[in-house]
Enzyme design. Sequence first.
Site, PDB file in Angstrom:
ATOM      1  CB  CYS A 270     -18.400   3.757  -2.878  1.00 16.80           C
ATOM      2  SG  CYS A 270     -17.342   5.137  -2.404  1.00 16.80           S
TER       3      CYS A 270
ATOM      4  CB  CYS B 276     -19.038   5.244   4.979  1.00 18.20           C
ATOM      5  SG  CYS B 276     -18.224   6.081   3.643  1.00 18.20           S
TER       6      CYS B 276
ATOM      7  CB  CYS C  82      -0.092  12.963   0.158  1.00 20.99           C
ATOM      8  SG  CYS C  82       0.896  12.160   1.416  1.00 20.99           S
TER       9      CYS C  82
ATOM     10  CG  ASP D  86       5.470  11.374  -3.628  1.00 19.91           C
ATOM     11  OD1 ASP D  86       4.754  11.931  -2.778  1.00 19.91           O
ATOM     12  OD2 ASP D  86       5.013  10.598  -4.483  1.00 19.91           O
TER      13      ASP D  86
ATOM     14  CD  GLU E 202       9.626   2.979  -0.856  1.00 21.88           C
ATOM     15  OE1 GLU E 202       9.208   4.050  -1.299  1.00 21.88           O
ATOM     16  OE2 GLU E 202       9.173   2.444   0.197  1.00 21.88           O
TER      17      GLU E 202
HETATM   18  N1  SAH Z   1       6.571   8.341  -5.227  1.00 20.25           N
HETATM   19  C1  SAH Z   1       5.798   7.139  -5.094  1.00 20.25           C
HETATM   20  C2  SAH Z   1       5.486   6.771  -3.650  1.00 20.25           C
HETATM   21  C3  SAH Z   1       5.019   7.858  -2.750  1.00 20.25           C
HETATM   22  S1  SAH Z   1       4.330   7.301  -1.229  1.00 20.25           S
HETATM   23  C4  SAH Z   1       4.531   7.217  -5.923  1.00 20.25           C
HETATM   24  O1  SAH Z   1       4.137   8.259  -6.406  1.00 20.25           O
HETATM   25  O2  SAH Z   1       3.898   6.172  -6.120  1.00 20.25           O
HETATM   26  C5  SAH Z   1       5.647   7.511  -0.107  1.00 20.25           C
HETATM   27  C6  SAH Z   1       6.662   6.394  -0.153  1.00 20.25           C
HETATM   28  O3  SAH Z   1       7.663   6.664   0.837  1.00 20.25           O
HETATM   29  C7  SAH Z   1       6.113   5.009   0.194  1.00 20.25           C
HETATM   30  O4  SAH Z   1       6.451   4.122  -0.842  1.00 20.25           O
HETATM   31  C8  SAH Z   1       6.843   4.632   1.504  1.00 20.25           C
HETATM   32  O5  SAH Z   1       7.137   3.248   1.583  1.00 20.25           O
HETATM   33  C9  SAH Z   1       8.102   5.455   1.388  1.00 20.25           C
HETATM   34  N2  SAH Z   1       8.781   5.780   2.660  1.00 20.25           N
HETATM   35  C10 SAH Z   1       8.213   6.044   3.865  1.00 20.25           C
HETATM   36  N3  SAH Z   1       9.155   6.395   4.750  1.00 20.25           N
HETATM   37  C11 SAH Z   1      10.349   6.365   4.101  1.00 20.25           C
HETATM   38  C12 SAH Z   1      11.686   6.641   4.499  1.00 20.25           C
HETATM   39  N4  SAH Z   1      11.985   7.032   5.738  1.00 20.25           N
HETATM   40  N5  SAH Z   1      12.652   6.523   3.564  1.00 20.25           N
HETATM   41  C13 SAH Z   1      12.372   6.144   2.297  1.00 20.25           C
HETATM   42  N6  SAH Z   1      11.113   5.864   1.873  1.00 20.25           N
HETATM   43  C14 SAH Z   1      10.116   5.972   2.758  1.00 20.25           C
END
Ligand code: SAH
Length: 418
Positions: free
Chosen positions: A124, A46, A373, A346, A298
Amino acid sequence: MQREWKASYQHKQTAGQKAATEKKQTAKPEPPVSQQSKLCPAFGRCGGCTLLNLSYEEQLANKQKRVTELLKPVGKLDPIIGMKGSPWHYRNKVHWAFGTDRKGKIIAGTYEESTHRIVPINSCKLENETANRILCTIRDLMPSFHLTAYNENTGRGFLRHVLIRTAHQTGQVMVVLVVATKVFPGKNNFIRVLREKHPEITTIVLNYNDKFTSMVLGEQNTVLWGKGYIEDELCGKRFRISPHSFYQINSVQTEVLYGTAIELAGLTGKERVIDAYCGVGTIGIIAADKAGAVIGVELNKAAVRDAIGNAKANEVKNISFVCGDAGEYMEELAAASERADVVLMDPPRTGSSEAFIRSLSVMKPKRIVYVSCEPETLARDLEGLKKIGYRAKKIVPVDMFPGTEATEVVCLLGRAGN
Ligand code: SAH
């Protein structure tokens, strides 16, 4: 010709795991087949938990080594923060695909790596156990309700996937039945029986997806029972989770991750903070109590709507949200000579953008807290930030995804010389 399928769908954790599996050849010694299959009969097929054959301590050491190698040029790492309790069954979002085997029996499970071939499973080691039990019940109930599984080759059949989201703190459970046709024979009876067997379910949603796509969810949701969403708590704040919402999949470690990020931000109650790539506003809303004002930015419209709702539900008044590209927004702020004391960022696996980093060179925040990440893009962005005068002051890996090679990293940056 085999089609290139992706089992992941828009969320960074699954994609992180996929990236991790691509590196598996270099990372782990292979145990004998018998030992692997004792841990999980689907191990090796998997592609979900490529580190299953290592003890948790070995997994952490493995991740520490990999991230240290990647980030060696930019700074020294703290020891990785692993899970304190059991490192298993942490996934609060569980998705299984439904199909039939050669004899026409309904099967459900994960996809074989890089394909849409279903690996039938009953549980799982990474996934929430309640979710696993509900999935097995649905699979076993289907024949008596004359419900068919979708067939991707013919485009016929009813049930395509089931997505289950569980809330770690509140115990709420959402079941999303992803179907390819809107005709649902015996719907009310099916829901009644499913609820009788699993009184822990708090809402059931029907999601319609008839597209030839690797995305699990289609756009349309119909609430069959309950509120259509669940609520969970993180770091003392309450968050609404809808079928499409982004929400970190390991709730226990998310509190560790957010706690670390906010502590490193060194907030005193006065700062103007930007929460870039804010998703549904989680980090910013949790940080807002300790800040003067927070702006979340966002790209995803639905996430911004959820973020505004989450701020209201938590009565957080010193936060506002902007929907747009984080890099473009930061450039606008920089051009208008706006300042920020602390920038929390993030980004998704692809990392941040040149525009974002350029704007930081103009705005010159005192501190930047980068939550990543994907250590590879973090390493690239830290080089970019080094060129504009920021140095990594502390680097803390956090294990959000035991069993897989994916690692989250929190990095505090300050101006060189300060
Ligand atoms: N900080 C949040 C989300 C992190 S994931 C948490 O911890 O839950 C990364 C996020 O970046 C996602 O929600 C995605 O939609 C957003 N994202 C991706 N590309 C982006 C961009 N160019 N500008 C702003 N946000 C973006």
